[in-house]
Write an enzyme that holds these catalytic residues in place. Structure first.
Site, short mmCIF file in Angstrom:
data_model
loop_
_atom_site.label_atom_id
_atom_site.label_comp_id
_atom_site.label_asym_id
_atom_site.label_seq_id
_atom_site.Cartn_x
_atom_site.Cartn_y
_atom_site.Cartn_z
N CYS A 93 54.53 42.17 39.13
CA CYS A 93 53.59 40.91 38.61
C CYS A 93 54.34 39.89 37.76
O CYS A 93 54.59 38.76 37.43
CB CYS A 93 52.21 41.33 38.25
SG CYS A 93 52.31 42.49 36.95
N HIS A 141 48.29 43.39 34.60
CA HIS A 141 48.54 42.45 35.48
C HIS A 141 48.52 41.22 35.01
O HIS A 141 47.62 40.74 34.14
CB HIS A 141 47.39 42.84 36.28
CG HIS A 141 48.01 42.03 37.69
ND1 HIS A 141 48.92 42.43 38.53
CD2 HIS A 141 47.27 41.03 38.41
CE1 HIS A 141 49.18 41.58 39.49
NE2 HIS A 141 47.98 40.74 39.54
N HIS A 153 50.39 35.81 42.39
CA HIS A 153 50.76 36.96 41.98
C HIS A 153 51.44 37.95 42.77
O HIS A 153 51.30 37.75 44.16
CB HIS A 153 49.53 37.63 41.41
CG HIS A 153 48.46 37.95 41.99
ND1 HIS A 153 47.81 39.28 42.04
CD2 HIS A 153 47.77 37.32 43.12
CE1 HIS A 153 47.17 39.39 42.80
NE2 HIS A 153 46.97 38.02 43.59
#
Length: 182
Positions: A93, A141, A153
């Site tokens: 990510c 994240h 993402h």
């Protein structure tokens, strides 16, 4: 400025003893003046062009960089997730967002926590602009907002880079957002 040069011609002895003078003018100084004027005009136009480029506001520059970052990230939809990878063939990510922003001319730290603390401009939920970085899952994240309530993402192992909606799960796990490039 012109220059004159006289040349004396010698006639045969039997001819009339006259001297012939030929006037030659040169235009080198006229050409030099024209060239200098052209260079000066060129410098002025270059300065004007540079002044126009510098007149972009910080917000306009950030917007251009954000658009480039989003475009770069979109090119990598479908690339596989790989822990610790930062592209160009696979990403995690934070690797995806740092890669995209680097292509837009903005250097970001490598991890989600360091990105969040390094970027000064914080953004609250609902005030996102394309290119903003959205942190969820306790800050572990990150994804990039692409507009229309969606983010791009690299979710987790076994998945690929994709675009997802900012749904109730993302809202519930939202911990903050930042706007790089400001």
């Amino acid at each position: 400025m012109t220059a004159s040069v006289g040349v004396a011609g010698v006639q045969p002895a039997s001819a009339d003893p006259t001297v012939t003078v030929i006037k030659v003018t040169t235009e080198t100084s006229t050409r030099a003046a024209t060239t200098a004027a052209a260079k000066k005009a060129s410098k002025k136009s270059t300065k004007k062009a540079a002044a126009k480029r510098k007149k972009l506001s910080r917000a306009a520059l950030q917007l251009a960089k954000a658009q480039r970052a989003v475009k770069t990230a979109r090119k990598h939809i479908g690339d596989p997730y790989r822990y610790g990878a930062s592209g160009p063939g696979s990403f995690d990510c934070s690797g995806l967002v740092t890669y995209a922003w680097r292509k837009a001319g903005v250097r970001l730290p490598r991890t989600t926590w360091s990105i969040r603390s390094a970027v000064r401009k914080k953004v609250s939920w609902g005030h996102f602009k394309p290119g903003d970085l959205i942190f969820t899952s306790g800050g572990g994240h990150v994804g990039m907002y692409v507009g229309h309530g969606r983010m791009i993402h690299a979710p987790h192992s076994g998945t690929r880079v994709r675009i997802d909606r900012l749904d109730s799960y993302r809202r519930a796990t939202f911990v903050g957002a930042v706007r790089p490039g400001v």
